[in-house]
Scaffold this active site. Structure first.
Site, PDB file in Angstrom:
ATOM      1  N   ALA A   1       0.830  -1.208   0.000  1.00 42.24           N
ATOM      2  CA  ALA A   1       0.000   0.000   0.000  1.00 42.24           C
ATOM      3  C   ALA A   1       0.864   1.257   0.000  1.00 42.24           C
ATOM      4  O   ALA A   1       0.622   2.196  -0.771  1.00 42.24           O
ATOM      5  CB  ALA A   1      -0.928  -0.014   1.214  1.00 42.24           C
ATOM      6  N   TYR A   2       1.869   1.267   0.851  1.00 46.28           N
ATOM      7  CA  TYR A   2       2.767   2.429   0.939  1.00 46.28           C
ATOM      8  C   TYR A   2       3.498   2.645  -0.379  1.00 46.28           C
ATOM      9  O   TYR A   2       3.556   3.758  -0.914  1.00 46.28           O
ATOM     10  CB  TYR A   2       3.755   2.215   2.077  1.00 46.28           C
ATOM     11  CG  TYR A   2       4.807   3.295   2.203  1.00 46.28           C
ATOM     12  CD1 TYR A   2       4.473   4.555   2.682  1.00 46.28           C
ATOM     13  CD2 TYR A   2       6.133   3.050   1.838  1.00 46.28           C
ATOM     14  CE1 TYR A   2       5.441   5.548   2.794  1.00 46.28           C
ATOM     15  CE2 TYR A   2       7.100   4.030   1.964  1.00 46.28           C
ATOM     16  CZ  TYR A   2       6.748   5.287   2.439  1.00 46.28           C
ATOM     17  OH  TYR A   2       7.709   6.256   2.553  1.00 46.28           O
ATOM     18  N   THR A   3       4.050   1.565  -0.944  1.00 43.49           N
ATOM     19  CA  THR A   3       4.832   1.693  -2.166  1.00 43.49           C
ATOM     20  C   THR A   3       3.947   2.069  -3.347  1.00 43.49           C
ATOM     21  O   THR A   3       4.365   2.835  -4.223  1.00 43.49           O
ATOM     22  CB  THR A   3       5.589   0.384  -2.444  1.00 43.49           C
ATOM     23  OG1 THR A   3       6.362   0.050  -1.289  1.00 43.49           O
ATOM     24  CG2 THR A   3       6.522   0.532  -3.628  1.00 43.49           C
TER      25      THR A   3
ATOM     26  N   SER B   1       1.437   4.021  -3.229  1.00 45.07           N
ATOM     27  CA  SER B   1       1.229   5.472  -3.149  1.00 45.07           C
ATOM     28  C   SER B   1       2.438   6.233  -3.665  1.00 45.07           C
ATOM     29  O   SER B   1       2.315   7.292  -4.292  1.00 45.07           O
ATOM     30  CB  SER B   1       0.906   5.883  -1.705  1.00 45.07           C
ATOM     31  OG  SER B   1       2.052   5.842  -0.863  1.00 45.07           O
TER      32      SER B   1
END
Length: 246
Positions: free
Chosen positions: A154-156, A158
């Site tokens: 999820a972080y990557t 974004s």
């Protein structure tokens, strides 16, 4: 406050701690006036401003939610009122939520996307309209784009959006003499990275780089300084500042 005509002025989001704070301090040491944007911790922001001014630099702190267009418009207004304009925008604000895809809390995903995708677009939109000729816009990605570590999806994802935004915005600003780049740090000794990791995990991640250490916020601030000042022929790029990890 009187500002020399040629002095550059930088807005740094996420400027109260970590990489943002180190970047604000470095740009101030380079001679730029700094508008330090913080989300909620006024004490840390005021302390950062105090350190900059004690060292002979110029800085003010402004509270804003980076995903709120009206609040960020007020930040640009404050920069122009205090220092006469905006030349550099460093968008270092961001949040991290780690989870496997199977266990992902979609409410957390929405929160992450608001800060890490809507926020960069809000800041980029304003910067595209208000940064002066000869300026620089600097976003932040992550070196996990290359390592593809589990739980970072999820972080990557974004940050993938940020990399695309960076490259396309650089093309859209054709003829404006404004560079747009992104910095993609590897493991860096910030609260965002260190939170929830034990010493063994941190040591293993440090060994991933040939330099065999974790980066420091000052390491990343050095790259920001380069992109914000002398790097006029570096444009539409993502610089992976990770000690050679990938």
């Amino acid at each position: 406050m009187t500002v020399p005509t040629q002095q550059r002025v930088a807005i740094v989001t996420g400027g109260s701690r970590g990489i943002g704070r180190a970047s604000a301090q470095r740009l101030a040491a380079d001679g730029q006036a700094v508008v330090l944007v913080y989300g909620g911790n006024k004490d840390e922001a005021d302390q950062a401003v105090g350190e900059i001014t004690a060292a002979g630099g110029q800085a003010i702190a402004v509270q804003a939610d980076v995903a709120d267009e009206a609040a960020m418009t007020a930040v640009f207004d404050a920069a122009e009122q205090a220092f006469g304009g905006v030349d550099v925008v460093v968008h270092a604000a961001g949040i991290m939520h780690l989870s496997t895809v199977a266990d992902l809390d979609l409410d957390q995903l929405d929160r992450l996307h608001r800060t890490n995708i809507r926020g960069p677009f809000v800041v980029a939109k304003l910067a595209a309209n208000r940064v002066r000729r000869g300026g620089a816009i600097i976003n932040f990605s992550t070196s996990v784009m290359g390592t593809l570590l589990p739980t970072y999806a999820a972080y990557t994802a974004s940050k993938g959006a940020v990399e695309v935004l960076t490259r396309i915005l650089a093309k859209e600003l054709r003829g404006r003499d404004i560079t747009v780049n992104a910095v993609a740090p590897g493991p860096t000794a910030t609260a965002l990275f260190l939170d929830g990791k034990d010493a063994d995990l941190i040591d293993r991640m440090a060994k991933m780089a040939p330099l065999e250490r974790i980066g420091t916020p000052e390491d990343i601030a050095e790259v920001v300084s380069f992109l914000a000042g002398p790097a006029r022929w570096v444009n539409a790029q993502v610089l992976r500042a990770n000690g050679g990890m990938v």
